[in-house]
Enzyme design. Structure first.
Site, PDB file in Angstrom:
ATOM      1  N   ARG A 233       0.858  -1.187   0.000  1.00 31.60           N
ATOM      2  CA  ARG A 233       0.000   0.000   0.000  1.00 31.60           C
ATOM      3  C   ARG A 233       0.889   1.229   0.000  1.00 31.60           C
ATOM      4  NH1 ARG A 233      -1.656   3.528   3.900  1.00 31.60           N
ATOM      5  NH2 ARG A 233      -3.603   4.645   3.506  1.00 31.60           N
ATOM      6  N   ASP A 290      -3.361   4.591  -2.580  1.00 34.21           N
ATOM      7  CA  ASP A 290      -4.598   4.954  -1.902  1.00 34.21           C
ATOM      8  C   ASP A 290      -5.315   6.102  -2.610  1.00 34.21           C
ATOM      9  OD1 ASP A 290      -6.265   4.147   0.117  1.00 34.21           O
ATOM     10  OD2 ASP A 290      -5.429   5.486   1.623  1.00 34.21           O
ATOM     11  N   HIS A 350     -16.418   5.781   4.466  1.00 33.30           N
ATOM     12  CA  HIS A 350     -15.400   5.068   5.243  1.00 33.30           C
ATOM     13  C   HIS A 350     -15.263   5.794   6.571  1.00 33.30           C
ATOM     14  CE1 HIS A 350     -11.587   2.848   6.005  1.00 33.30           C
ATOM     15  NE2 HIS A 350     -11.365   3.926   6.744  1.00 33.30           N
ATOM     16  N   GLY A 352     -13.807   5.481  10.288  1.00 37.87           N
ATOM     17  CA  GLY A 352     -12.937   4.782  11.222  1.00 37.87           C
ATOM     18  C   GLY A 352     -12.160   5.817  11.999  1.00 37.87           C
TER      19      GLY A 352
END
Length: 748
Positions: A233, A290, A350, A352
């Site tokens: 990543r 990303d 998303h 988090g």
């Protein structure tokens, strides 16, 4: 030469292969035996192999209502099947069943394409065969219905389960973040054998030591076998990287060069790649970015309102993050809904420790809440989200803080933690809020308000919505946040079922539907699995290498056509504009067979202004469509999405004026997505499929590469790439310009 190979060498498809190519091809074939009634390929299986009947006989058949089987055709000795999906990527729309004992050779499409590209005669033979079948199917409603059912029956249309990979691979995903190193080891032949680890950097001397500790733990866990693919990543890919890329030394230097552009994890990601290449030297190393998923954002979404020179010189713009998670959640949603990804309007949330939201229009990310850095957008655990820049100047000028101290406050002391004074952990704040802590309640209220505000704004930006998707640890675990984030959105068709939201029921596809039956918009919960998405993208990137070798070896020029504004008319709209029984008159034939520019034109009338003398193109179509450039949409006073021809759902309308009257289109105005027309023979020669997204290098006064070019395959097409007038002018593309296929970016 063995008997099977000698037999195959005489078949029409293979007889023009060189002996060397055919021998190599045959070495990669898998020979299987099936008893009578054995299913060789089931209905709905993704097309992966070309099959040849070596002995015996099979049938293509489907199961009718009541269990009866209907035979569509026999496949005798020497017959070939699975060739259509080589061109279209479509699943099998019939069962292929042995009607007597059969021996079958199965050759993977990737292997077959590689050797097919070396035989022009075989390409011509197969191209003609597929053209005939495609033409016959265009008007066969039963065949098209079967294909639609087959597509909807595919359990894993986007390869997220990491199955059916040939040969099986061991894929290590490595994610080096500031404070920890995460890893996941997937074995594509053993889904239950996945190993996941998290190593805090604080417990090691540095990131290099943490990666080596990952290696030690994997060996201790019995995973000491060689890693085939190491997928890394990478936080920031800038404007350059729109897809996963196989890593080499030059690319590693480019990643290092981005480390000073913006505060991201790229420095730690690079260290992980360097150490990983030392530990696993025999693996293919792939970078998965990303920011790549957000690469399709239009300029009006990614530009800041600052002097344009700061974008041109320093590339200061919005890039977006969490793209891997948004991509995974949106693909899972499309698979759950059993609808093509490219026809959906989705909002993915998303939520988090970091939080972001993304608007996805027909498979393209068109906006996202994070910007140049991951600080912008929603309120997060310790980051403030949207912030007036004068707050920063106040901290620097009035509080006399250094830039390092300001960054620390924005990264570590703000957000939920800053407002609550307690913690950035949402679960802890919910507990404290239940106990009556006023600032915990306030922090949650700010978070939910920002979330609801972004959902509403992206609903408006998309012009409608098919599904709202929650993912990330908070998005999956915090039912109160989902509930409060959707309050007041029923007028948009978003209605949450309280019981389902409180206890989501996850199906075998690991997706939960928490919307009421009456909700026009589906509300879905998708557990985040960023590591799986990274592994999938790395596998696909490696699979593209053989395609890229084929396309680059061809060196076949592709004519470039500049697509000026034009109109396609339905017969009814033609009648209203020009009169009963009117027929279009040909001005000039176009490059695409059967298509022509007409002498007739119309005036486009928008809310702001009009555009006269817009040429009509023939022949008539079932639905009227208007294609304009991006500058012309401003003149008309409408915002027009980038779409493929015929993809008109939710697009704006315009008024057409002709000599006999006016027609007001409810929808139908688009800016055409870049695309390249190909006949089946062209696609086979390049190794590409209908729907692939490729980049094309255009040579001329200013050589440049256009990405996000959609491949469109049709028996009636001639090889030609279309760009709109604005892009052609900016690139100084003139008459006679040609392009060359550079690489494949995505495959559906």
């Amino acid at each position: 030469m063995d008997d099977d190979l000698r037999f195959v060498s005489g078949l029409p498809l293979f007889k023009s292969f060189s002996g060397e190519a055919l021998t190599a091809l045959w070495a990669n074939a898998e020979i299987k035996t099936y008893n009578t009634g054995g299913v060789i390929i089931p209905f709905g299986q993704p097309g992966q192999n070309l099959g040849v009947i070596l002995s015996g006989m099979a049938e293509a058949s489907i199961s009718e209502d009541g269990g009866e089987r209907r035979r569509l055709g026999l496949i005798e000795r020497g017959g070939v099947f699975g060739e259509m999906s080589l061109l279209t990527g479509e699943p099998t729309s019939a069962d292929v069943i042995a009607v007597e004992p059969c021996r079958v050779a199965l050759i993977s499409h990737d292997v077959f394409s590689r050797y097919l590209s070396q035989s022009p005669a075989a390409i011509r033979f197969l191209g003609r065969l597929l053209s005939e079948r495609l033409k016959a199917r265009q008007d066969d409603k039963a065949s098209l219905d079967r294909l639609d059912r087959a597509r909807r029956s595919v359990a894993d249309p986007y390869g997220l389960r990491l199955e059916n990979v040939d040969p099986p691979l061991r894929v290590l995903v490595l994610d080096c973040q500031a404070h920890e190193v995460r890893c996941a080891l997937f074995h594509t032949a053993n889904a239950a054998g996945t190993i996941r680890e998290r190593i805090p950097v604080a417990g090691q001397s540095d990131h290099r030591a943490a990666v080596r500790e990952i290696h030690r733990r994997l060996r201790t866990a019995g995973a000491g076998a060689p890693v085939d693919v190491a997928a890394h990543r990478v936080s920031f890919g800038g404007e350059q990287y729109a897809e996963a890329v196989v890593i080499d030394d030059a690319m590693l230097r480019e990643i290092a060069a981005t480390e000073d552009v913006v505060e991201t994890n790229n420095r730690f990601n690079r260290i992980g790649i360097e150490v990983g290449r030392e530990i696993w030297p025999g693996a293919h190393h792939v970078a998965v970015f990303d920011t790549a998923f957000h690469h399709t954002m239009p300029p009006h979404a990614y530009l800041y309102g600052i002097p344009y020179e700061l974008y041109e010189k320093d590339r200061l713009r919005r890039y977006g993050y969490h793209g891997i998670s948004h991509k995974y959640a949106s693909l899972k949603a499309a698979a759950h809904l059993k609808r093509p990804y490219g026809e959906l309007k989705l909002i993915t949330c998303h939520l988090g420790g970091g939080a972001s939201i993304c608007a996805i229009d027909h498979g393209r990310a068109v906006d996202t809440s994070m910007g140049l850095s991951p600080i912008e957008g929603l309120l997060m655990d310790t980051r403030p989200g949207d912030l007036d820049p004068l707050v920063v100047t106040h901290l620097v000028g009035k509080k006399r803080l250094s830039s390092e101290e300001v960054i620390r406050i924005l990264e570590e002391e703000s957000g939920l933690k800053g407002i609550s004074g307690i913690s950035g952990n949402m679960m802890e704040l919910e507990q404290r809020a239940q106990e009556g802590n006023r600032r915990a309640v306030l922090a949650i209220s700010v978070f939910c308000y920002r979330l609801r505000k972004y959902i509403g704004s992206y609903f408006a930006a998309l012009g409608g919505l098919d599904a709202l998707v929650f993912t990330g640890s908070v998005g999956v675990e915090a039912q109160e946040i989902r509930w409060r984030g959707c309050q007041g959105l029923s007028h948009m068709g978003i209605v949450i079922d309280e019981a389902l939201n409180r206890a989501p029921r996850f199906g075998p596809d690991d997706v939960a539907d928490i919307s009421q039956d009456l909700s026009r918009v589906k509300a879905l919960v998708v557990p985040d699995d960023t590591e799986r998405m990274i592994a999938r993208d790395a596998i696909w990137a490696l699979g593209y290498q053989s395609v890229q070798e084929i396309m680059r070896s061809r060196k076949k020029p592709i004519p470039i056509g500049v697509s000026a504004h034009h109109v396609h008319l339905s017969s009814e709209d033609l009648r209203q504009l020009h009169g009963e029984g009117y027929e279009l008159t040909v001005h000039a034939d176009l490059m695409q067979p059967g298509q022509f520019a007409c002498k007739e034109s119309v005036t486009l009338i928008g809310p702001r202004d009009s555009i006269p003398r817009v040429r009509i193109l023939g022949p008539v179509r079932s639905t009227s469509q208007v294609e304009i450039s991006r500058t012309e949409q401003f003149k008309l006073g409408i915002d027009v999405p980038i779409r493929q021809s015929g993809d008109l759902d939710g697009t704006p309308g315009v008024t057409l004026e002709g000599p006999n009257g006016r027609v007001k289109l409810r929808e139908g105005v688009i800016c055409a997505a870049r695309h390249v027309h190909m006949a089946p023979e062209d696609a086979l020669s390049f190794g590409v499929r209908d729907g692939d997204v490729v980049s094309i290098r255009i040579e001329g006064e200013r050589s440049l590469t256009f990405g996000d070019v959609i491949v469109r395959v049709n028996p009636n097409f001639a090889l030609e790439m279309h760009v709109d007038t604005d892009e052609a002018n900016a690139a100084m593309i003139g008459q006679g310009a040609v392009g060359y296929l550079e690489n494949i970016q995505r495959r559906r």
